[in-house]
Structure formats: C-alpha cells, structure tokens
Design an enzyme around this catalytic site. Structure first.
Site, PDB file in Angstrom:
ATOM      1  CB  SER A 125      15.307  -1.887   6.611  1.00 20.43           C
ATOM      2  OG  SER A 125      13.980  -1.383   6.607  1.00 20.43           O
ATOM      3  CE1 TYR A 139      16.291   1.319   2.202  1.00 22.68           C
ATOM      4  CE2 TYR A 139      14.359   0.291   3.186  1.00 22.68           C
ATOM      5  CZ  TYR A 139      15.547   0.984   3.330  1.00 22.68           C
ATOM      6  OH  TYR A 139      15.998   1.347   4.580  1.00 22.68           O
TER       7      TYR A 139
HETATM    8  N1  LIG Z   1      15.163   6.118   8.220  1.00 24.36           N
HETATM    9  C1  LIG Z   1      14.529   4.966   8.239  1.00 24.36           C
HETATM   10  O1  LIG Z   1      13.271   4.909   8.350  1.00 24.36           O
HETATM   11  C2  LIG Z   1      15.299   3.671   8.185  1.00 24.36           C
HETATM   12  C3  LIG Z   1      14.654   2.493   8.607  1.00 24.36           C
HETATM   13  C4  LIG Z   1      15.354   1.291   8.542  1.00 24.36           C
HETATM   14  C5  LIG Z   1      16.660   1.268   8.076  1.00 24.36           C
HETATM   15  N2  LIG Z   1      17.251   2.429   7.671  1.00 24.36           N
HETATM   16  C6  LIG Z   1      18.633   2.340   7.170  1.00 24.36           C
HETATM   17  O2  LIG Z   1      19.471   3.061   8.043  1.00 24.36           O
HETATM   18  C7  LIG Z   1      20.612   3.544   7.331  1.00 24.36           C
HETATM   19  C8  LIG Z   1      20.777   5.029   7.597  1.00 24.36           C
HETATM   20  O3  LIG Z   1      19.628   5.707   7.072  1.00 24.36           O
HETATM   21  P1  LIG Z   1      19.166   7.155   7.574  1.00 24.36           P
HETATM   22  O4  LIG Z   1      17.701   7.096   7.682  1.00 24.36           O
HETATM   23  O5  LIG Z   1      20.001   7.569   8.727  1.00 24.36           O
HETATM   24  O6  LIG Z   1      19.501   8.006   6.252  1.00 24.36           O
HETATM   25  P2  LIG Z   1      20.221   9.402   6.053  1.00 24.36           P
HETATM   26  O7  LIG Z   1      19.943   9.751   4.629  1.00 24.36           O
HETATM   27  O8  LIG Z   1      19.847  10.364   7.129  1.00 24.36           O
HETATM   28  O9  LIG Z   1      21.768   9.047   6.218  1.00 24.36           O
HETATM   29  C9  LIG Z   1      22.409   8.211   5.286  1.00 24.36           C
HETATM   30  C10 LIG Z   1      23.877   8.635   5.185  1.00 24.36           C
HETATM   31  O10 LIG Z   1      24.512   7.735   4.261  1.00 24.36           O
HETATM   32  C11 LIG Z   1      25.374   8.503   3.433  1.00 24.36           C
HETATM   33  N3  LIG Z   1      25.562   7.821   2.156  1.00 24.36           N
HETATM   34  C12 LIG Z   1      24.624   7.497   1.236  1.00 24.36           C
HETATM   35  N4  LIG Z   1      25.196   6.926   0.177  1.00 24.36           N
HETATM   36  C13 LIG Z   1      26.537   6.898   0.433  1.00 24.36           C
HETATM   37  C14 LIG Z   1      27.665   6.410  -0.292  1.00 24.36           C
HETATM   38  N5  LIG Z   1      27.542   5.886  -1.522  1.00 24.36           N
HETATM   39  N6  LIG Z   1      28.881   6.506   0.282  1.00 24.36           N
HETATM   40  C15 LIG Z   1      29.020   7.075   1.512  1.00 24.36           C
HETATM   41  N7  LIG Z   1      28.010   7.555   2.234  1.00 24.36           N
HETATM   42  C16 LIG Z   1      26.766   7.454   1.702  1.00 24.36           C
HETATM   43  C17 LIG Z   1      24.633   9.829   3.232  1.00 24.36           C
HETATM   44  O11 LIG Z   1      25.522  10.875   2.813  1.00 24.36           O
HETATM   45  C18 LIG Z   1      24.054  10.052   4.619  1.00 24.36           C
HETATM   46  O12 LIG Z   1      24.932  10.796   5.450  1.00 24.36           O
HETATM   47  C19 LIG Z   1      20.357   3.205   5.853  1.00 24.36           C
HETATM   48  O13 LIG Z   1      21.038   2.008   5.526  1.00 24.36           O
HETATM   49  C20 LIG Z   1      18.853   2.978   5.814  1.00 24.36           C
HETATM   50  O14 LIG Z   1      18.475   2.124   4.757  1.00 24.36           O
HETATM   51  C21 LIG Z   1      16.608   3.631   7.716  1.00 24.36           C
END
Ligand SMILES: NC(=O)c1ccc[n+]([C@@H]2O[C@H](COP(=O)([O-])OP(=O)(O)OC[C@H]3O[C@@H](n4cnc5c(N)ncnc54)[C@H](O)[C@@H]3O)[C@@H](O)[C@H]2O)c1
Length: 239
Positions: free
Chosen positions: A135, A148
């Site tokens: 991130s 985070y």
């Molecule tokens: N959304 C943002 O602004 C953003 C920005 C930068 C990085 N990210 C990173 O991108 C990645 C995806 O995030 P997102 O925004 O798509 O979130 P999201 O919540 O839409 O999806 C995350 C998925 O991970 C799964 N998950 C969580 N914990 C789990 C576990 N212990 N075992 C198996 N599955 C698990 C959830 O069930 C979900 O389907 C994350 O690592 C997040 O930190 C997100």
C-alpha cells in the site's frame, strides 16, 4: 502490449472481494486459469476457476488450499496476495491493543509469508511471478494508521527479501493509494465520492498486478510499485 497470460496457472488470495476479485476477473479475461482463495464465499466467475476456502493466517489450511489449487493446475505460474484487513484504522495509539496489532500483522504479513512459503515449491522456476498487495501506507500515513502502515512496510521488506530467496521467481509488490473497495468504503465512507480526492478503481490495481505477473516486466524484481497519482512526490514547500 501482449501479456501472454493465456493458460497460466494463477492463485489469488482475497479473491472474493475488491482488488483480489478484480485481479481474478482480469486474469480470467486474459485466458488464465485462476485459483480463488478467500475465507469468505466468492462470487461465481466465468472461466477455468478453482475455488478454495482458507484463512491466510492458518498454516495448515493454507498448505492444503495452495496444494489443492496447484495440484489441480499441475503447478503455479503466478501467485497474487490480496487478502488483507485495515482495522483498527482511526484508533488512537493509546487505545490500540497488542492483540489488535498482532491480529493485523497476522493477516497482512504472516498471511503473505504463508502464501509464498507454500506456493514456492509449485512455482515455475522459469518465469514464475509473485505479486503482493502492499500500500502507499508503507510510505505515508494519516493519524490512527500505525498498525496498518507497519504491516504494509513489512510487506515491502518481505517482497525484497523473497526476491532474493527465490531464484528464478520474480517477487514484486504494488502500493496503491486509496482504492474504491468494500474495505475503503467501510473505513472512509463518502470521502471516496469527493471529486477533489483521488481514488483509483480495483481494476486500475489489477492492471498493475497483471503487468508485474507477465513477462512484460521480466526485468522488474524486488520492487515496490507506488501508484498514488503522484501525490507523494509533491514537496511540502508552499509553491
Ligand atoms: N482499498 C484500498 O484503499 C487499498 C489500498 C492499498 C492497498 N490495499 C490492500 O489491498 C488488499 C485488498 O484490499 P481490498 O480493498 O480489496 O479489501 P476487501 O476487504 O474488499 O477484500 C479483502 C479480501 O480479503 C479477504 N480476507 C481478509 N482476511 C482474510 C484471511 N484471514 N484469510 C483469507 N481471506 C481474508 C476478505 O474476505 C476479502 O475478500 C489488502 O491487502 C489491502 O490492504 C487496499
């Protein structure tokens, strides 16, 4: 640009939602075979899909899930680690417990470690690729984001170390700024809809991931690709 991902065996964690789901759809659109791993139920996807349920923090369940996908596909070409959590975002440092801190690191860091550890024996030593979700929070912060940010900084360091430990396999991570997903909606709500606030789509991140998964990026290894509309490049100098 030809990505040449057709027929590749891909495993995506966190593929039931947000960025992971967008990545799974994008790989399928390129003709890849996709293993969809999540602890939550995933939506129906068109194409050559193997769906497995696992918690990325649980080593036995990860070993079994990765082995099931790799066994069905006869190996793995690409692994993408998207599973992650953000909480407790917004909690003051004094109110953040060690248990909450540890629980976040377990998903965001240990989960990525377990994914790569158990995928490594299956990954093609000639052109295998790992892409992890870090991130922009590895490099910048806002108040209430200590756990985070620490977890995402660790993913950047993990990426660099893994790229040294896995000969023949490229390991990179992507570092997007805010992406419009259920995670960001839950944390930020209507801020995402303000026109002045730069927000990317999950599909934007999927483009970055597919590039790093493809031979188009064959010289890129151990890198953190920061995609934040250039916001972090701007000096604080008032000009
Ligand atoms: N959304 C943002 O602004 C953003 C920005 C930068 C990085 N990210 C990173 O991108 C990645 C995806 O995030 P997102 O925004 O798509 O979130 P999201 O919540 O839409 O999806 C995350 C998925 O991970 C799964 N998950 C969580 N914990 C789990 C576990 N212990 N075992 C198996 N599955 C698990 C959830 O069930 C979900 O389907 C994350 O690592 C997040 O930190 C997100």
């Amino acid at each position: 640009m030809r990505l040449d991902l057709a027929g590749k065996a891909v495993l995506v964690t966190g593929a039931a939602s947000g960025i992971g789901l967008a990545c799974a759809r994008a790989f399928l659109a390129e003709g890849a075979r996709v293993g969809v791993l999540d602890r939550a139920p995933a939506p129906e996807l068109d194409g050559d899909v193997v769906t497995v349920r696992a918690d990325v923090t649980d080593e036995a369940s990860m070993a079994a899930a990765v082995g099931e996908v790799a066994g069905r596909f006869g190996g793995l070409d690409v692994v993408v680690g998207c599973a992650g959590i953000s909480g407790p975002v917004g909690t003051p440092l004094a109110d953040t417990t060690a248990a909450e801190f540890g629980a976040l690191l377990a998903v965001n860091v240990t989960g990525q470690f377990l994914l790569v550890k158990h995928a490594a024996p299956w990954l093609s030593a000639a052109g295998g690729a790992v892409v992890l979700l870090a991130s922009d929070s590895a490099f910048t912060s806002a108040p209430g984001m200590v756990p985070y940010c620490a977890s995402k900084g660790a993913v950047v360091a993990l990426t660099r170390a893994l790229s040294v430990d896995l000969p023949g396999v490229r390991v990179n991570c992507v570092c997007p700024s805010v992406v419009d997903t259920p995670m960001a909606r839950a944390d930020l709500g209507a801020v995402l809809d303000e026109p002045a606030f730069p927000v990317q789509a999950a599909e934007d991140v999927a483009c970055q991931v597919l590039y790093l998964a493809s031979a188009c990026s064959r010289t890129v290894n151990g890198q953190a690709v920061l995609a934040d509309f250039g916001v972090s490049a701007r000096s604080g100098f008032p000009a």
